[in-house]
Design an enzyme around this catalytic site. Structure first.
Site, PDB file in Angstrom:
ATOM      1  N   GLU A   1       0.838  -1.208   0.000  1.00  0.00           N
ATOM      2  CA  GLU A   1       0.000   0.000   0.000  1.00  0.00           C
ATOM      3  C   GLU A   1       0.867   1.250   0.000  1.00  0.00           C
ATOM      4  OE1 GLU A   1      -3.098  -0.032  -0.513  1.00  0.00           O
ATOM      5  OE2 GLU A   1      -3.972  -1.866   0.276  1.00  0.00           O
TER       6      GLU A   1
ATOM      7  N   ASP B   1      -4.713  -9.533  -8.489  1.00  0.00           N
ATOM      8  CA  ASP B   1      -5.041  -8.488  -9.462  1.00  0.00           C
ATOM      9  C   ASP B   1      -3.887  -7.705 -10.089  1.00  0.00           C
ATOM     10  OD1 ASP B   1      -4.893  -7.592  -6.801  1.00  0.00           O
ATOM     11  OD2 ASP B   1      -6.646  -6.337  -6.857  1.00  0.00           O
TER      12      ASP B   1
ATOM     13  N   GLU C   1     -19.390  -5.631  -3.913  1.00  0.00           N
ATOM     14  CA  GLU C   1     -18.003  -6.022  -3.649  1.00  0.00           C
ATOM     15  C   GLU C   1     -17.696  -7.453  -4.125  1.00  0.00           C
ATOM     16  OE1 GLU C   1     -15.811  -3.939  -2.494  1.00  0.00           O
ATOM     17  OE2 GLU C   1     -14.267  -5.009  -1.392  1.00  0.00           O
TER      18      GLU C   1
ATOM     19  N   GLU D   1     -12.572   0.215  -9.966  1.00  0.00           N
ATOM     20  CA  GLU D   1     -12.116  -0.701 -11.019  1.00  0.00           C
ATOM     21  C   GLU D   1     -12.995  -0.684 -12.269  1.00  0.00           C
ATOM     22  OE1 GLU D   1     -12.161  -1.446  -7.766  1.00  0.00           O
ATOM     23  OE2 GLU D   1     -10.013  -1.716  -7.381  1.00  0.00           O
TER      24      GLU D   1
HETATM   25  C1  DMJ Z   1      -6.807   0.638  -5.060  1.00  0.00           C
HETATM   26  O1  DMJ Z   1      -5.958   0.852  -3.990  1.00  0.00           O
HETATM   27  C2  DMJ Z   1      -6.031   0.173  -6.249  1.00  0.00           C
HETATM   28  O2  DMJ Z   1      -6.815   0.309  -7.390  1.00  0.00           O
HETATM   29  C3  DMJ Z   1      -5.557  -1.256  -6.069  1.00  0.00           C
HETATM   30  O3  DMJ Z   1      -4.876  -1.764  -7.190  1.00  0.00           O
HETATM   31  C4  DMJ Z   1      -6.707  -2.164  -5.773  1.00  0.00           C
HETATM   32  N1  DMJ Z   1      -7.621  -1.679  -4.820  1.00  0.00           N
HETATM   33  C5  DMJ Z   1      -7.851  -0.315  -4.559  1.00  0.00           C
HETATM   34  C6  DMJ Z   1      -9.212   0.185  -4.839  1.00  0.00           C
HETATM   35  O4  DMJ Z   1     -10.184  -0.751  -4.892  1.00  0.00           O
END
Ligand code: DMJ
Length: 466
Positions: free
Chosen positions: A125, A254, A351, A370
């Site tokens: 993060e 992801d 979600e 997204e």
């Molecule tokens: C964001 O912090 C970024 O897009 C990350 O890659 C995935 N999740 C969150 C938002 O959903």
């Protein structure tokens, strides 16, 4: 390794895409039924300002705002703020030409931002949100201290990579002491750093950041199965997979794939492109699921390919745009149609769903970006109006269901009418949702669409015009 029959895959997709499009309710406002693009852009900008004003009023300088109660919260280290929402907003403020707010944000960061904290931080993060945010802020303003703070933070994160016997990073590191913790990691946290670290290496001339990223990738990719699939959770100390399942493109995988492609696009790194192609072909061959008539990605045993769960996270919706960027445009379009059907059915995408059982397994809408991200990517590639139509509908739904007096808030249950609200503007909202929607409609002279590349957190790492 089993060969992937791309031609057969594309043939099967053509019929899936037709089913998905036919099944998708019309309803999306066609160009002639919408305000002109500049007017849509201005409406989006107004909503971003509404959210940012809420943050300024209730939580200025704190990581995140609680827009319903008027409170604030810390994201990384309890009792310490990094002004995360400001960092996340920098390049959005720039492209939207909110120059006074940008100057105030830069001034706050200059006076207050330090990473010399005796506190533990989540490496993944910190990289996507803060290293990326500071680099995008630097690209927007040319303020040298933003680059300097990005470098300082990255140096404090490097022990997570350097102290790992495999090269894949530990999940947490103490910013002051470099002590590391939690070897049980996952692909997203291991492989979502090459964009920020590569850019930092380019800007500073120090290859250490980029080298750390590539070693982390190698640790996971060298351990792929004979099918070319990867697991999901990984022990960075032992180099063993934890569990047998590939949940790609769902979290916590992801952005692992997003960064392979992005690393190639940003730095011309052919090895990353090769890995992207190899691993994506395996996902397309073994994880696509068209049993409902729409395109989904099924969990499978990554060694045998045996099918497992049919849950799908909203976070996987980014994959439509990535597939298209990576050359699988029909698959990307079909997957976007899947999510458009979901978005129209529930007004905002929940979600998590079990698409096999046709049930919602997690009814929240956490202001996730997204779906808008994929609309943006597909619009940039195709200029097909259907993506603007979907984005405009999504914008109207956001405004109707997430807007509160103090800004924008998360939803606890998209099935309720009216939708039930939580109390948070996640900092990524300032980086992503409104930026994607704005750039799909705006003239945006500060954004060079031809060269721009955005990170997983929506940071414009390339393509800002000064
Ligand atoms: C964001 O912090 C970024 O897009 C990350 O890659 C995935 N999740 C969150 C938002 O959903």
């Amino acid at each position: 390794m089993q060969r992937f029959d791309r031609a057969a895959f594309l043939r099967s997709l053509a019929s899936t895409a037709a089913v998905a499009s036919a099944a998708a309710p019309r309803g999306a406002r066609a160009a002639e039924e919408r305000p002109a693009p500049d007017a849509v852009a201005e409406a989006v900008r107004r909503e971003f300002v509404h959210g940012y004003e809420g943050y300024k009023r209730a939580a200025w300088g704190r990581d995140e705002v609680l827009p319903v109660s008027g409170g604030a919260s810390d994201f990384f280290v309890p009792g310490h703020t990094f002004g995360l929402s400001i960092i996340e907003a920098l390049d959005t403020l720039y492209v939207m030409e909110l120059d006074e707010d940008l100057a105030a944000g830069v001034a706050w960061l200059r006076a207050n931002l330090t990473f010399d904290i005796d506190g533990e931080i989540q490496v993944f993060e910190a990289i996507i949100r803060m290293v990326g945010g500071l680099l995008a802020g630097y690209a927007a303003t040319n303020e040298a201290f933003l680059l300097e703070r990005a470098r300082d933070l990255a140096d404090r994160l490097l022990p997570a990579f350097a102290r790992s016997p495999t090269g894949a990073p530990f999940r947490y590191v103490n910013l002051r002491t470099g002590a590391v913790r939690e070897p049980h990691s996952n692909l997203a946290e291991i492989g979502s750093n090459v964009l920020e670290f590569g850019e930092l290496s380019r800007l500073t001339g120090n290859p250490a950041y980029r080298d750390a990223s590539r070693a982390a990738y190698r640790a996971a990719i060298d351990r792929r199965s004979a099918l070319g699939l990867l697991g999901t959770d990984f022990d960075v100390e032992t180099g063993q997979w934890i569990g047998d399942v590939s949940v790609a493109p769902n979290p916590p995988v992801d952005s692992f794939y997003e960064y392979l492609w992005g690393g190639y696009r940003l730095f011309g790194d052919e090895e990353l492109r090769g890995w992207y192609r190899l691993l994506t072909d395996a996902i397309l061959a073994h994880q696509t699921d068209r049993t409902t008539g729409s395109l989904w990605f099924r969990h499978v045993d990554f060694r045998s390919g045996k099918p497992a769960e049919q849950t799908q996270s909203e976070l996987a919706a980014f994959y439509a745009g990535l597939l298209a960027k990576g050359g699988d445009r029909d698959a990307g379009a079909a997957y976007f149609d899947t999510w458009t059907t979901v978005a129209r059915r529930y007004r905002l995408p929940p979600e998590e769903l079990d698409y096999g059982a046709a049930t919602v397994t997690d009814p929240r809408y956490w202001l996730r970006p997204e779906y808008a991200n994929s609309a943006f990517d597909l619009w940039r590639l195709t200029h097909d109006d259907r993506y603007r139509a979907a984005a405009y509908d999504h914008f109207l739904a956001l405004r109707e269901h997430c807007r509160v007096a103090g800004g924008y808030t998360v939803v606890l249950d998209v099935r309720a009418t009216p939708m039930t609200h939580g109390d948070l503007t996640p900092a990524y909202w300032f980086a992503e949702n409104m930026k994607y929607l704005y750039l799909m409609f705006a003239t945006a002279p500060r954004f060079d669409d031809a060269t721009a590349y955005l990170s997983t957190e929506g940071k414009i790492l390339r393509g800002l015009r000064r």
